[in-house]
Every structure is written in structure tokens, then in C-alpha cells.
Design an enzyme around this catalytic site. Sequence first.
Site, PDB file in Angstrom:
ATOM      1  N   LYS A   1     127.605 -51.617 142.543  1.00 41.89           N
ATOM      2  CA  LYS A   1     128.138 -52.511 143.569  1.00 41.89           C
ATOM      3  C   LYS A   1     128.487 -51.725 144.837  1.00 41.89           C
ATOM      4  O   LYS A   1     128.189 -52.165 145.944  1.00 41.89           O
ATOM      5  CB  LYS A   1     129.357 -53.283 143.046  1.00 41.89           C
TER       6      LYS A   1
ATOM      7  N   LYS B   1     117.779 -57.138 137.788  1.00 40.26           N
ATOM      8  CA  LYS B   1     118.349 -58.292 137.072  1.00 40.26           C
ATOM      9  C   LYS B   1     118.441 -59.542 137.965  1.00 40.26           C
ATOM     10  O   LYS B   1     118.760 -59.429 139.146  1.00 40.26           O
ATOM     11  CB  LYS B   1     119.769 -57.879 136.641  1.00 40.26           C
TER      12      LYS B   1
ATOM     13  N   LYS C   1     123.409 -63.488 141.047  1.00 42.53           N
ATOM     14  CA  LYS C   1     123.804 -64.396 142.114  1.00 42.53           C
ATOM     15  C   LYS C   1     124.083 -63.680 143.433  1.00 42.53           C
ATOM     16  O   LYS C   1     124.056 -64.300 144.482  1.00 42.53           O
ATOM     17  CB  LYS C   1     125.014 -65.260 141.774  1.00 42.53           C
TER      18      LYS C   1
HETATM   19  N1  AQP Z   1     120.155 -61.789 134.535  1.00 44.95           N
HETATM   20  C1  AQP Z   1     120.902 -62.059 133.484  1.00 44.95           C
HETATM   21  N2  AQP Z   1     120.368 -62.125 132.258  1.00 44.95           N
HETATM   22  C2  AQP Z   1     121.150 -62.415 131.157  1.00 44.95           C
HETATM   23  N3  AQP Z   1     122.486 -62.633 131.241  1.00 44.95           N
HETATM   24  C3  AQP Z   1     123.058 -62.567 132.462  1.00 44.95           C
HETATM   25  N4  AQP Z   1     124.327 -62.740 132.886  1.00 44.95           N
HETATM   26  C4  AQP Z   1     124.384 -62.583 134.225  1.00 44.95           C
HETATM   27  N5  AQP Z   1     123.160 -62.293 134.707  1.00 44.95           N
HETATM   28  C5  AQP Z   1     122.307 -62.288 133.638  1.00 44.95           C
HETATM   29  C6  AQP Z   1     125.444 -63.057 131.997  1.00 44.95           C
HETATM   30  O1  AQP Z   1     125.968 -64.289 132.431  1.00 44.95           O
HETATM   31  C7  AQP Z   1     127.372 -64.294 132.389  1.00 44.95           C
HETATM   32  C8  AQP Z   1     127.775 -64.638 133.790  1.00 44.95           C
HETATM   33  O2  AQP Z   1     128.712 -63.930 134.274  1.00 44.95           O
HETATM   34  P1  AQP Z   1     129.159 -63.888 135.778  1.00 44.95           P
HETATM   35  O3  AQP Z   1     128.471 -64.906 136.582  1.00 44.95           O
HETATM   36  O4  AQP Z   1     130.599 -63.959 135.748  1.00 44.95           O
HETATM   37  O5  AQP Z   1     128.845 -62.444 136.189  1.00 44.95           O
HETATM   38  P2  AQP Z   1     127.741 -61.480 136.522  1.00 44.95           P
HETATM   39  O6  AQP Z   1     127.244 -60.765 135.341  1.00 44.95           O
HETATM   40  O7  AQP Z   1     128.385 -60.644 137.545  1.00 44.95           O
HETATM   41  O8  AQP Z   1     126.590 -62.404 137.111  1.00 44.95           O
HETATM   42  P3  AQP Z   1     125.609 -61.977 138.218  1.00 44.95           P
HETATM   43  O9  AQP Z   1     124.708 -63.094 138.510  1.00 44.95           O
HETATM   44  O10 AQP Z   1     124.980 -60.688 137.895  1.00 44.95           O
HETATM   45  O11 AQP Z   1     126.555 -61.806 139.466  1.00 44.95           O
HETATM   46  P4  AQP Z   1     126.638 -60.618 140.483  1.00 44.95           P
HETATM   47  O12 AQP Z   1     125.340 -60.650 141.225  1.00 44.95           O
HETATM   48  O13 AQP Z   1     127.811 -60.988 141.329  1.00 44.95           O
HETATM   49  O14 AQP Z   1     126.860 -59.363 139.704  1.00 44.95           O
HETATM   50  C9  AQP Z   1     127.790 -62.916 131.882  1.00 44.95           C
HETATM   51  O15 AQP Z   1     128.024 -62.977 130.495  1.00 44.95           O
HETATM   52  C10 AQP Z   1     126.583 -62.062 132.147  1.00 44.95           C
HETATM   53  O16 AQP Z   1     126.431 -61.033 131.201  1.00 44.95           O
END
Ligand code: AQP
Length: 333
Positions: free
Chosen positions: A117, A198, A201
Site C-alpha cells: 500500500k 489481484k 477495489k
Molecule cells: N481478488 C480477490 N480474490 C479473492 N478474495 C478476495 N478478497 C478481496 N479481494 C479478493 C477477499 O474479500 C474480502 C474482502 O475484504 P475487503 O473488501 O475488506 O478487503 P480487501 O482485501 O482489502 O479488498 P480489496 O478489493 O483488495 O481492497 P483494496 O484494494 O482496498 O485492498 C476479504 O476476505 C479478502 O480476502
Amino acid sequence: MTEQKKTVFSGVQPTGAMHYGGYLGAFRNWVALQEDDAYDVIYCIVDLHAMTVPYDPHEFSRRRLETAKMVLALGIDADKSLLYMQSQVPQHAELAWILGTLTPTGVLNRMTQYKDKVEKGIPSSLGLYSYPVLMAADILLFHADLVPVGDDQKQHLEMSRDLAARFNNRFAEVFPIPEPLIPETSARVMSLADPTSKMSKSDPNPKNRINLDDTPDVIRKKIKSAVTDSDPVVRYDIETKPGISNLLEIMSATTGRSIESLSDEFGTGGYGRFKEAVAEAIVAELAPVRMKLEDLDDAEVARILQKGALDARTSAERFQQQVRDAVGLGRIE
Ligand code: AQP
């Protein structure tokens, strides 16, 4: 004799629209676990976590409600699961402080998500750095046994397990050691625009992901424009065909069909035909979610969150008193 129910805990950050990667990696399991009588399930909108990246307060307030709404549209039922907003249960922050006193900075320095990050330009802060400690507090607060998450959370989960063990060794056997529940396939769904990273969002390119509230037409367009290679055979090869391999994994996880059977059916039929089938499978999978979302009313969602916060605070306070007693912060009589 009836076996004691296991506790499931998981969370989602209200940082943006929830996407299909999270759905296949985690949220689909949330619903399945809720329907299993062996578990007590607790799901949390982790808004304190979301404050570790830059945000607009007005937009944030709306996002918190929209995220809760989407969780309900996915099938989380407030009569079967405890659903609440993290910031409304102050015991999360209190436990995070206590666990922070047990966390060596050397362990935090190894956290890859923090480093990624900061490399991407997110300002480094104490909150972002100690994110995994707050996550450990979320999980341990309710004595969770099982945590359904995607593969990207593996390292954080490992740290939660380590902190539970450190606490138990140092003070008293308070916490069970939580187990991650990571699906065998689709634990890491890749970006449609860059299949070597990956689906996420925070990626500024909206074409990288299918959002759970995308219309069928948007879903079709995004899958049609998903990056693939120039050899038009549909087969799984993560090294030379990461885009098609990702679509095969998405299709397999969505339909329950094996990658072999999909490769047999679509192998030489061209990418266009395969992509159409993937898009239609996702559209069909998300159709009930779209319908439910349209039916949900903001006031009803707010009411569910208020009741959830009340129940979560009552339960958290009972657990947290054990922690206070163990560390020497018990009531002064
Ligand atoms: N690409 C992915 N494949 C499988 N699982 C995923 N998760 C996130 N991306 C994938 C899982 O979804 C849950 C969502 O958690 P979140 O939205 O709180 O957090 P995150 O992991 O930070 O999601 P993002 O989309 O990756 O956000 P950013 O871009 O802000 O870091 C979690 O259980 C995660 O493992």
C-alpha cells in the site's frame, strides 16, 4: 451430547463497491456458514480499518450503509447472523491497544500488504501500520474459531493466531487459536485488466473488476474486454495464459464445473464464445443479489445495524471483561 457451536467471524471494509473477487474468495462462504447449524456467525463492516487510507467523510458515510446493504443482498440474514458496524463497538479498539502492547514492531515490518500500500502511494500512518493488530482484535474479540477470507489475508490471519498464542502464554488461556477458511479455488481472483495482480477495489481502472452491483450489460462489457493472449485456445496455463486461466478459474468457481471439462468444451471454440459464457454465468449468479438489493430499504438496513451494534456490544463486553481481568485492568473494588 451436543457439540458446542464454533464461532465464525469475518469483515469487509467499506472502501468501495464490493467485487466478484471478494465474492468468490470470501462472501459466498459467509452465506454458506450462516446456513450451517454448526456455527454462530458474526459479520462486521470494518469501518475503522477503512480509515487507514485517504477518504472523503461524506462519501464514507454513504459507503458504510451501502456495504451493509450489499452484505444483506448477498443473503446475510440478520435473524441468523450478527451484522454490525465496527466503530459502534468500542471494545474492538480497546482490545487492539492491548494486543498492540504484545506486538513486536519487527513482525509488523514484515507485513506485505502494508508495504504494497505504501509503495502504491498511500500515506504511511500508525493506523495503516497497525492494521493487522486491529484485525487480530476483531477476530479475537468474539473468540472466533473460523475466519472465512481470501488468500490475501493469509499473513494477517497468521499474525492473529500468533497474537492469540502470545496473549494466552503471557496472561491466561483466553483465546482460541483461529483457523482461516480459504477456498481451494478462487482464493485469489485476478484483475481482468492485469491478470498478474489481484482483483481489487482500490485499482483506479474500473475495468479490473466486476462489481457486485454492476448491471448485466456492464458485466458483459467488462468480461469482453478482459485482457487475454493471442493464442486463441482456451486452456489453463498460469504462466503463458494468465488472463484465460483467471477466467477459467472464475467460470469454474461460479458454475462448479471442473477446469478440465470447461477446457474440453471451449478449447478451440475461440475466446469470444468462452467470454460470452463466462459473462452469462456471472450475470446469472448475481441476478438474485441485484433483485434483493432493489428491495432493501435504507431505514430497514439502519435498523438492522442498530440492533446488531447493541447485541455485539453486549457480547463483546462480556468477553472483554475476561481480557481486562487477565491483564490487570479489572474492576477496582
Ligand atoms: N481478488 C480477490 N480474490 C479473492 N478474495 C478476495 N478478497 C478481496 N479481494 C479478493 C477477499 O474479500 C474480502 C474482502 O475484504 P475487503 O473488501 O475488506 O478487503 P480487501 O482485501 O482489502 O479488498 P480489496 O478489493 O483488495 O481492497 P483494496 O484494494 O482496498 O485492498 C476479504 O476476505 C479478502 O480476502
